[in-house]
Write an enzyme that holds these catalytic residues in place. Structure first.
Site, PDB file in Angstrom:
ATOM      1  N   ASP A   1       0.811  -1.212   0.000  1.00 23.57           N
ATOM      2  CA  ASP A   1       0.000   0.000   0.000  1.00 23.57           C
ATOM      3  C   ASP A   1       0.849   1.270   0.000  1.00 23.57           C
ATOM      4  O   ASP A   1       0.483   2.274  -0.618  1.00 23.57           O
ATOM      5  CB  ASP A   1      -0.923   0.005   1.218  1.00 23.57           C
ATOM      6  CG  ASP A   1      -2.140  -0.898   1.014  1.00 23.57           C
ATOM      7  OD1 ASP A   1      -2.329  -1.388  -0.114  1.00 23.57           O
ATOM      8  OD2 ASP A   1      -2.882  -1.111   1.986  1.00 23.57           O
TER       9      ASP A   1
ATOM     10  N   ASN B   1      -6.587   6.205  10.394  1.00 24.52           N
ATOM     11  CA  ASN B   1      -7.845   6.613  11.018  1.00 24.52           C
ATOM     12  C   ASN B   1      -8.439   5.512  11.887  1.00 24.52           C
ATOM     13  O   ASN B   1      -8.880   5.762  13.018  1.00 24.52           O
ATOM     14  CB  ASN B   1      -8.837   7.023   9.925  1.00 24.52           C
ATOM     15  CG  ASN B   1     -10.216   7.313  10.467  1.00 24.52           C
ATOM     16  OD1 ASN B   1     -10.443   8.306  11.141  1.00 24.52           O
ATOM     17  ND2 ASN B   1     -11.161   6.446  10.152  1.00 24.52           N
TER      18      ASN B   1
END
Length: 255
Positions: A44, A158
């Site tokens: 990622d 998050n």
């Protein structure tokens, strides 16, 4: 797209470089500027770097996982790549724009596909004023930091900060505090994507704060404005049986 023209990029990791040699031996490659699609080999982190580096080309990106984390990637398989790309479903990502004002008064502008985060630089807690669309919502947030996340990034930093997982395409953002001390009961907010978030650092000399858009960091900021870009998008391509929307939905049922 019947037979896509492909350009390959890969992280420097040994596994990704080995895979790059394999795909180049099996598939024809064209320069990035001539490609219909960019195939990114890595994790990622490399995918985010690819999106930033080649955003101006406006090419869709198809990732294959050859790293530790691969939430934004498809599974690596050598055979049938062209067919998989033709079948792939696009997911449009809109980045956040971060405008960070430093102590010198200069402004640095960066994009973030996952999140913009503010973090304390020393042992002193950060004191931050939070405003939305020009209206002050929290006079003084005492915390380790605070972040604004996209829907695609809501399962990354998050989520680790106990923020909400946002459904893809919901046209919202997450505003999430990082280790908040005061107000004690505030755990963040879900905002409309059109919201303009202003984060002002109080007492920046005693309590310095840095701001990061994905991996691009600005030190010693005094004010940061975050909003969703309306004119820049990039398409990520996913295998239909394992698309990003389903992955984000399934994360809400992980235990």
């Amino acid at each position: 797209m019947t037979q896509p023209r492909i350009a390959f990029v890969a992280s420097r990791a040994e596994e990704a470089q080995s895979a790059l040699a394999q795909v180049r031996a099996q598939y024809a490659e064209v320069p990035l500027e001539q490609a219909d699609v960019i195939v990114a080999l890595g994790g990622d982190g490399f995918m985010l770097r690819t999106l930033h580096r080649h955003l101006a080309l406006e090419k869709p990106v198809y990732g294959m996982k050859l790293g530790t984390v691969g939430f934004l990637m498809n599974q690596f398989r050598l055979d049938g790549l062209a067919e998989r790309i033709v079948r792939a479903q696009p997911t449009a990502l809109k980045p956040l724009v971060m405008e960070a004002v430093g102590e010198s008064g200069g402004t640095a502008t960066s994009l973030a596909f996952n999140e913009v985060s503010l973090l304390r630089q020393t042992k002193q807690a950060a004191h931050i004023r939070v405003s939305l669309n020009g209206a002050v919502k929290i006079d003084e947030l005492m915390c380790d930091g605070v972040l604004v996340s996209t829907t695609a990034g809501s399962t990354a930093y998050n989520l680790s900060a106990h923020g909400p997982i946002l459904p893809l395409g919901a046209d919202v953002l997450a505003l999430t505090p990082i280790s908040p001390f005061r107000p004690r009961r505030w755990r963040g907010a879900i905002l409309r994507a059109a919201t303009r978030v202003k984060l002002e650092v109080l007492d920046p000399y005693k309590r310095p704060v840095s701001a990061t858009a994905d991996s691009n960091e600005v030190r010693d900021v005094i004010e940061v404005t975050v909003y969703e870009s309306r004119d820049r998008t990039v398409d990520l391509l996913f295998d239909p049986e394992h698309n990003l929307e389903d992955r984000i939905l399934n994360e809400q049922f992980a235990y």
